[in-house]
Design an enzyme around this catalytic site. Structure first.
Site, PDB file in Angstrom:
ATOM      1  N   HIS A   1     -29.092  14.915  13.097  1.00 40.80           N
ATOM      2  CA  HIS A   1     -29.676  16.030  12.351  1.00 40.80           C
ATOM      3  C   HIS A   1     -31.148  16.196  12.699  1.00 40.80           C
ATOM      4  CE1 HIS A   1     -26.141  17.026  10.272  1.00 40.80           C
ATOM      5  NE2 HIS A   1     -26.062  15.898   9.588  1.00 40.80           N
TER       6      HIS A   1
ATOM      7  N   SER B   1      -1.183  -3.028  10.591  1.00 35.25           N
ATOM      8  CA  SER B   1      -0.842  -3.958   9.522  1.00 35.25           C
ATOM      9  C   SER B   1       0.421  -4.751   9.869  1.00 35.25           C
ATOM     10  CB  SER B   1      -0.608  -3.184   8.226  1.00 35.25           C
ATOM     11  OG  SER B   1      -1.786  -2.513   7.869  1.00 35.25           O
ATOM     12  N   ALA B   2       0.370  -6.041   9.567  1.00 35.44           N
ATOM     13  CA  ALA B   2       1.494  -6.958   9.807  1.00 35.44           C
ATOM     14  C   ALA B   2       1.903  -7.027  11.278  1.00 35.44           C
ATOM     15  CB  ALA B   2       2.679  -6.610   8.913  1.00 35.44           C
ATOM     16  N   CYS B   3       0.935  -6.938  12.175  1.00 33.55           N
ATOM     17  CA  CYS B   3       1.213  -7.042  13.614  1.00 33.55           C
ATOM     18  C   CYS B   3       0.477  -8.206  14.265  1.00 33.55           C
ATOM     19  CB  CYS B   3       0.862  -5.739  14.309  1.00 33.55           C
ATOM     20  SG  CYS B   3       2.001  -4.416  13.877  1.00 33.55           S
TER      21      CYS B   3
ATOM     22  N   ASN C   1       6.456  -8.218   2.398  1.00 35.07           N
ATOM     23  CA  ASN C   1       5.000  -8.025   2.332  1.00 35.07           C
ATOM     24  C   ASN C   1       4.368  -8.986   1.318  1.00 35.07           C
ATOM     25  OD1 ASN C   1       2.530  -6.740   3.097  1.00 35.07           O
ATOM     26  ND2 ASN C   1       2.591  -5.496   1.233  1.00 35.07           N
ATOM     27  N   SER C   2       5.046 -10.123   1.052  1.00 38.43           N
ATOM     28  CA  SER C   2       4.431 -11.109   0.154  1.00 38.43           C
ATOM     29  C   SER C   2       3.206 -11.700   0.848  1.00 38.43           C
ATOM     30  CB  SER C   2       5.438 -12.195  -0.204  1.00 38.43           C
ATOM     31  OG  SER C   2       5.959 -12.796   0.961  1.00 38.43           O
ATOM     32  N   ARG C   3       2.235 -12.113   0.053  1.00 40.89           N
ATOM     33  CA  ARG C   3       0.934 -12.471   0.630  1.00 40.89           C
ATOM     34  C   ARG C   3       0.335 -13.714  -0.008  1.00 40.89           C
ATOM     35  NH1 ARG C   3      -1.546  -8.560   4.513  1.00 40.89           N
ATOM     36  NH2 ARG C   3       0.097  -7.013   4.696  1.00 40.89           N
TER      37      ARG C   3
ATOM     38  N   THR D   1      -4.034 -11.898  11.594  1.00 44.53           N
ATOM     39  CA  THR D   1      -4.324 -13.184  10.957  1.00 44.53           C
ATOM     40  C   THR D   1      -3.866 -14.330  11.848  1.00 44.53           C
ATOM     41  OG1 THR D   1      -4.102 -12.169   8.782  1.00 44.53           O
ATOM     42  CG2 THR D   1      -3.914 -14.569   8.879  1.00 44.53           C
ATOM     43  N   ASN D   2      -2.680 -14.170  12.416  1.00 43.52           N
ATOM     44  CA  ASN D   2      -2.148 -15.238  13.264  1.00 43.52           C
ATOM     45  C   ASN D   2      -2.977 -15.458  14.519  1.00 43.52           C
ATOM     46  OD1 ASN D   2       0.674 -16.481  12.462  1.00 43.52           O
ATOM     47  ND2 ASN D   2       0.534 -14.417  11.636  1.00 43.52           N
TER      48      ASN D   2
ATOM     49  N   GLY E   1       0.590 -19.710  19.220  1.00 40.22           N
ATOM     50  CA  GLY E   1      -0.328 -20.593  19.958  1.00 40.22           C
ATOM     51  C   GLY E   1      -0.380 -20.304  21.446  1.00 40.22           C
TER      52      GLY E   1
ATOM     53  N   ARG F   1       0.839  -1.192   0.000  1.00 41.67           N
ATOM     54  CA  ARG F   1       0.000   0.000   0.000  1.00 41.67           C
ATOM     55  C   ARG F   1       0.876   1.244   0.000  1.00 41.67           C
ATOM     56  NH1 ARG F   1      -1.728   0.971   4.374  1.00 41.67           N
ATOM     57  NH2 ARG F   1      -1.219  -0.916   5.527  1.00 41.67           N
TER      58      ARG F   1
ATOM     59  N   TYR G   1      -1.550  -3.687  -6.533  1.00 43.14           N
ATOM     60  CA  TYR G   1      -1.272  -4.483  -5.342  1.00 43.14           C
ATOM     61  C   TYR G   1      -2.263  -4.296  -4.198  1.00 43.14           C
ATOM     62  CZ  TYR G   1       1.661  -7.363  -2.392  1.00 43.14           C
ATOM     63  OH  TYR G   1       2.128  -8.387  -1.622  1.00 43.14           O
TER      64      TYR G   1
ATOM     65  N   LYS H   1      -9.602  -2.207   2.053  1.00 47.61           N
ATOM     66  CA  LYS H   1      -9.355  -1.022   2.882  1.00 47.61           C
ATOM     67  C   LYS H   1     -10.162   0.181   2.402  1.00 47.61           C
ATOM     68  CE  LYS H   1      -7.069  -3.577   5.346  1.00 47.61           C
ATOM     69  NZ  LYS H   1      -5.714  -3.846   5.646  1.00 47.61           N
TER      70      LYS H   1
ATOM     71  N   GLY I   1      -4.163  -3.678  -0.942  1.00 53.99           N
ATOM     72  CA  GLY I   1      -5.058  -2.625  -0.494  1.00 53.99           C
ATOM     73  C   GLY I   1      -5.189  -1.469  -1.480  1.00 53.99           C
TER      74      GLY I   1
ATOM     75  N   ASP J   1      -9.181  -9.497   9.384  1.00 57.02           N
ATOM     76  CA  ASP J   1      -8.641  -8.175   9.053  1.00 57.02           C
ATOM     77  C   ASP J   1      -9.631  -7.028   9.275  1.00 57.02           C
ATOM     78  OD1 ASP J   1      -6.281  -6.791   8.033  1.00 57.02           O
ATOM     79  OD2 ASP J   1      -7.490  -6.285   6.292  1.00 57.02           O
TER      80      ASP J   1
HETATM   81  P1  GTP Z   1      -2.175  -7.377   7.858  1.00 51.10           P
HETATM   82  O1  GTP Z   1      -2.701  -8.436   6.967  1.00 51.10           O
HETATM   83  O2  GTP Z   1      -1.126  -6.539   7.202  1.00 51.10           O
HETATM   84  O3  GTP Z   1      -3.233  -6.516   8.452  1.00 51.10           O
HETATM   85  O4  GTP Z   1      -1.347  -8.112   9.046  1.00 51.10           O
HETATM   86  P2  GTP Z   1      -1.816  -8.923  10.337  1.00 51.10           P
HETATM   87  O5  GTP Z   1      -2.104  -7.984  11.445  1.00 51.10           O
HETATM   88  O6  GTP Z   1      -2.871  -9.889   9.992  1.00 51.10           O
HETATM   89  O7  GTP Z   1      -0.475  -9.684  10.736  1.00 51.10           O
HETATM   90  P3  GTP Z   1      -0.088 -11.232  10.615  1.00 51.10           P
HETATM   91  O8  GTP Z   1      -0.894 -12.103  11.518  1.00 51.10           O
HETATM   92  O9  GTP Z   1      -0.053 -11.600   9.188  1.00 51.10           O
HETATM   93  O10 GTP Z   1       1.389 -11.219  11.183  1.00 51.10           O
HETATM   94  C1  GTP Z   1       2.409 -10.428  10.637  1.00 51.10           C
HETATM   95  C2  GTP Z   1       3.759 -10.922  11.068  1.00 51.10           C
HETATM   96  O11 GTP Z   1       3.843 -10.944  12.488  1.00 51.10           O
HETATM   97  C3  GTP Z   1       4.040 -12.338  10.583  1.00 51.10           C
HETATM   98  O12 GTP Z   1       5.352 -12.396  10.083  1.00 51.10           O
HETATM   99  C4  GTP Z   1       3.913 -13.175  11.810  1.00 51.10           C
HETATM  100  O13 GTP Z   1       4.730 -14.296  11.785  1.00 51.10           O
HETATM  101  C5  GTP Z   1       4.271 -12.207  12.948  1.00 51.10           C
HETATM  102  N1  GTP Z   1       3.532 -12.555  14.187  1.00 51.10           N
HETATM  103  C6  GTP Z   1       2.194 -12.764  14.288  1.00 51.10           C
HETATM  104  N2  GTP Z   1       1.840 -13.117  15.548  1.00 51.10           N
HETATM  105  C7  GTP Z   1       2.988 -13.127  16.276  1.00 51.10           C
HETATM  106  C8  GTP Z   1       3.280 -13.416  17.654  1.00 51.10           C
HETATM  107  O14 GTP Z   1       2.425 -13.756  18.471  1.00 51.10           O
HETATM  108  N3  GTP Z   1       4.589 -13.299  18.016  1.00 51.10           N
HETATM  109  C9  GTP Z   1       5.569 -12.938  17.134  1.00 51.10           C
HETATM  110  N4  GTP Z   1       6.816 -12.860  17.583  1.00 51.10           N
HETATM  111  N5  GTP Z   1       5.327 -12.677  15.824  1.00 51.10           N
HETATM  112  C10 GTP Z   1       4.056 -12.759  15.401  1.00 51.10           C
HETATM  113  C1  SPV Z   2      -2.905  -4.280   5.664  1.00 48.36           C
HETATM  114  O1  SPV Z   2      -1.939  -3.640   5.239  1.00 48.36           O
HETATM  115  O2  SPV Z   2      -3.426  -4.024   6.778  1.00 48.36           O
HETATM  116  C2  SPV Z   2      -3.432  -5.402   4.886  1.00 48.36           C
HETATM  117  C3  SPV Z   2      -2.906  -5.600   3.546  1.00 48.36           C
HETATM  118  O3  SPV Z   2      -4.308  -6.111   5.340  1.00 48.36           O
HETATM  119  S1  SPV Z   2      -3.607  -4.560   2.358  1.00 48.36           S
HETATM  120  O4  SPV Z   2      -4.780  -5.232   1.821  1.00 48.36           O
HETATM  121  O5  SPV Z   2      -2.611  -4.352   1.317  1.00 48.36           O
HETATM  122  O6  SPV Z   2      -4.014  -3.326   2.968  1.00 48.36           O
HETATM  123 MN    MN Z   3      -4.795  -5.501   7.488  1.00 47.83          MN
END
Ligand code: GTP
Ligand code: SPV
Ligand code: MN
Length: 672
Positions: free
Chosen positions: A267, A336-338, A453-455, A341-342, A580, A89, A238, A247, A240, A361
């Site tokens: 209103h 994002s990426a925090c 950011n590969s998906r 999903t996990n 887990g 994004r 790509y 988004k 988002g 998400d």
């Molecule tokens: P977006 O799709 O961008 O919104 O991301 P997201 O919030 O769904 O993040 P996602 O679950 O894909 O995790 C992003 C990265 O964080 C991955 O590389 C995971 O391996 C890492 N990660 C997720 N959960 C944990 C955790 O509990 N501990 C650690 N150390 N890393 C984690």
């Molecule tokens: C994010 O960045 O929070 C995502 C990936 O979920 S994207 O769809 O590119 O926004």
């Molecule tokens: Mn997201």
């Protein structure tokens, strides 16, 4: 074999229709398409039906052209490598256009660059559009994608129509949203969110196409017109940027709709009050009239309360207690990426709960008549971060994408499998690998195999622990909301906030280390309030007010927590195993929601778990004190910095309640 008709558009004459029956579409849709065909000048029109046959046909073409590579190790799985200039994004090129600037962005301090959304005036936007869209689809097919966010026809669901010249986007939209001819029926004469997308590479191309991935990175513009419910995205294919249901629609536009549906009633109140004033101004108030005003006010306030909803960057998951059989649902907002999903797909490391995913998400949340907050996942698939995903960290994700999935910018093994960082233990050490940049590579060699950011793009229905109610139109009841971010120092594993208002103030101060999901480089800690910084659809101060206003009777507001899986020790090692084992944290969260006493300890920032109450079975060495410490001076600095951030970025739009909460917190910290 398709029926070929033409539609005649004013300036460019007949346009062949490669698929579908244009004349059977709802009138409003025909007009919308004709307008954009006229502007973009595609060579043909293709009306999508979301069928398997459609995806198969497109995939076949893309494999032939070399855009997709079949991953033979799995069933119906394909790899796509993008132009390396188009991998995430682009926040800097994302805009929202409204007549009134402060509808979109807060009152930012003079001389400071606002980071909570970018506003553009309608005339400027018009100019930018005119510089980009005329003729932008020349020589390409325009796909018309009818899609529903949420189950088709559901009470909270919403319809969009996306026009795009990218067949990759069509494939991903077929997975990520509900694309079906049923959408036309449900829509009828109704309104829809208008989504226009072009990769910005009319033929003959002037910019060199890399990897068969047409794009126009220099000219990217992701623009929104919330009032018109319109999204226009140019230059990028790509994620988002291009899957506009995600988004752009489900967060930015939907948050405005969510707010408006609450405001509509405000209103009504305003006009009733105005009338009341008028009446005081000399006109005779008869008892009936007064009474009616009172009733209208009451009803209006009920509408405000009932209709106000939320569109949030949150996962939704269900946790069933195996002993009692009772199930609770939670939402969590992480940037994002925090880890959304996990966490959503979590496979518990200790017994006690059956965990199932509703969404990973985005959540649309609304209070029902009984005052229970309910959430739906508007999406139909997962667009998940690949690196870090493996059978240990996220087996459910791994099982989800063994078939019917698309992988973007991952690496490929010689035996036709996918590969990325984190799969080292699941692939033969001597395996020849081709990186996302098409270079030969082996495990242990320098550089990265996959883009950070590969998906993966995979149907949610294939997830082994998808919740049976994940498509329930009215959603699932929410017991807790969790905020979190990547915080290497200072922030404990989990804390419970003191109240809804305190929780909202904690959400407003969410920060996180930058990730590869957007264009940022390096490891700076950035503010990402409510995990929504890149996705705000309107003035962030008004958004906070909207959140605060939801705490009104009979709303049962959930408890709000904050988590941090990413605290590190002096060596930079994670203090918490995560994945887990996060079930242990959720167990404590749910017990707190159930009102269990004696398991929490009060600190200035919130309640933290008492060690003896926390499930530590089989965890091995854990530096508990380091994991839960709340360093006074770190937090005092942090709160000062957060206040500064809000003053700079949100200014007079910050609700007073938030200042009060921060002052209280600062006072508690000083007394520590
Ligand atoms: P977006 O799709 O961008 O919104 O991301 P997201 O919030 O769904 O993040 P996602 O679950 O894909 O995790 C992003 C990265 O964080 C991955 O590389 C995971 O391996 C890492 N990660 C997720 N959960 C944990 C955790 O509990 N501990 C650690 N150390 N890393 C984690
Ligand atoms: C994010 O960045 O929070 C995502 C990936 O979920 S994207 O769809 O590119 O926004
Ligand atoms: Mn997201």
């Amino acid at each position: 074999y398709y029926e070929v008709h033409n539609i005649v558009v004013p300036h460019i004459g007949p346009v062949p229709i490669a698929k579908g029956d244009f004349h059977k579409l709802p009138q409003k849709v025909q007009k919308f398409i004709a307008k954009w065909v006229d502007i973009c000048a595609p060579r043909a029109l293709y009306i999508c039906d979301g069928s398997k046959a459609e995806s198969d046909e497109i995939i076949h073409k893309l494999v032939e052209r070399g855009v997709l590579t079949e991953l033979k190790k799995y069933e119906n799985c394909f790899l796509c490598r993008t132009d390396p200039a188009d991998v995430a994004r682009v926040e800097a090129k994302t805009w929202i256009s409204t007549e009134e600037k402060y509808d979109t962005v807060p009152h930012v301090r003079e001389g400071v660059k606002g980071i909570l959304g970018q506003w553009i005036s309608p005339p400027e936007m018009e100019k930018e559009m005119n510089d980009r869209y005329p003729g932008c689809m020349k020589g390409r097919t325009m796909f018309v994608i009818p899609f529903s966010m949420g189950p088709i026809g559901g009470p909270i669901s919403k319809i969009g129509i996306q026009l795009t010249d990218s067949n990759y986007v069509l494939l991903c939209m077929n997975i990520m949203t509900r694309v079906s001819p049923k959408v036309w029926e449900t829509l009828g004469d109704g309104d829809f969110v208008k989504c226009i997308h072009s990769v910005g590479c009319p033929r003959p191309v002037t910019r060199k196409v890399v990897n068969h991935w047409p794009c126009n990175p220099e000219r990217i513009m992701i623009a929104h017109r919330p009032t018109e419910r319109e999204i226009m995205s140019y230059g990028s294919g790509y994620g988002g940027n291009s899957l506009l249901g995600k988004k752009c629609f489900a967060l930015r536009i939907a948050s405005v709709i969510a707010r408006d549906e609450g405001w509509l009633a405000e209103h009504i109140i305003a006009s009733v009050i105005a009338r009341d004033e008028e009446m005081k101004d000399g006109s005779v108030i008869d008892r009936d009239e007064g009474c009616r005003t009172y009733v209208v006010l009451r009803i209006a306030s009920v509408i405000v309360r009932d209709e106000g909803w939320l569109a949030e960057h949150m996962l939704i998951m269900g946790l069933k207690n195996d002993k009692t059989g009772e199930e609770k649902f939670i939402c969590a907002a992480f940037p994002s990426a925090c880890g959304k999903t996990n966490l959503a797909m979590l496979q518990p490391s200790v017994p006690g709960y059956t965990v199932r995913v509703v969404g990973d998400d985005i959540a649309w949340l609304k209070f029902d008549k009984e005052g229970t907050l309910r959430a739906i996942n508007p999406e139909a698939g997962f667009f998940g971060v690949a690196p870090g995903t493996n059978f240990k960290t996220n087996p459910n994700a791994m099982k989800t994408f063994q078939k019917n999935s698309i992988f973007t910018n991952v690496a490929e093994t010689a035996d036709g499998g996918f590969y990325w960082e984190g799969m080292e233990d699941e692939v033969d050490k001597n395996m020849m690998i081709t990186t996302w940049l098409n270079k030969k590579w082996q495990i242990g060699a320098p550089g990265k195999a996959a883009h950070p950011n590969s998906r993966f793009t995979a149907p949610a229905s294939q997830c082994p622990n998808i919740h049976p109610d994940w498509e329930k139109p009215e959603g699932v009841p929410i017991s807790a909301i969790i905020f979190g971010g990547r915080r290497p120092t200072g922030v404990p594993l989990v804390f419970e906030t003191f109240s809804w208002q305190h929780g909202v103030s904690v959400g407003a101060c969410v920060k996180s280390e930058a990730t590869a999901a957007a264009e940022f480089k390096g490891k700076m800690i950035m503010h990402d309030p409510m995990a929504m910084r890149p996705f705000m659809g309107y003035n962030f101060g008004n958004y906070l007010k909207h959140w605060l206003d939801l705490e009104a009777k009979p709303h049962k507001v959930p408890k709000i927590f904050h988590v941090n899986w990413f605290r590190v020790d002096e060596e930079g090692e994670f203090l918490w195993p995560g994945f887990g084992d996060n079930i242990r944290v959720l167990d404590w969260v749910l017990r707190r929601c159930a009102g269990e006493e004696g398991i929490a300890e009060k600190t200035p920032v919130g309640y933290i778990p008492k060690k003896e109450s926390f499930n530590l079975t089989n965890l091995g060495d854990l530096k508990w004190d380091e994991l839960f410490s709340i360093p006074k001076y770190y937090w005092l600095d942090d709160i000062r910095e957060s206040k500064r951030f809000l003053e700079d970025q949100v200014g007079t739009d910050v609700p007073q309640v938030i200042w009060d909460e921060l002052d209280e917190q600062e006072k508690r910290l000083r007394e520590l």
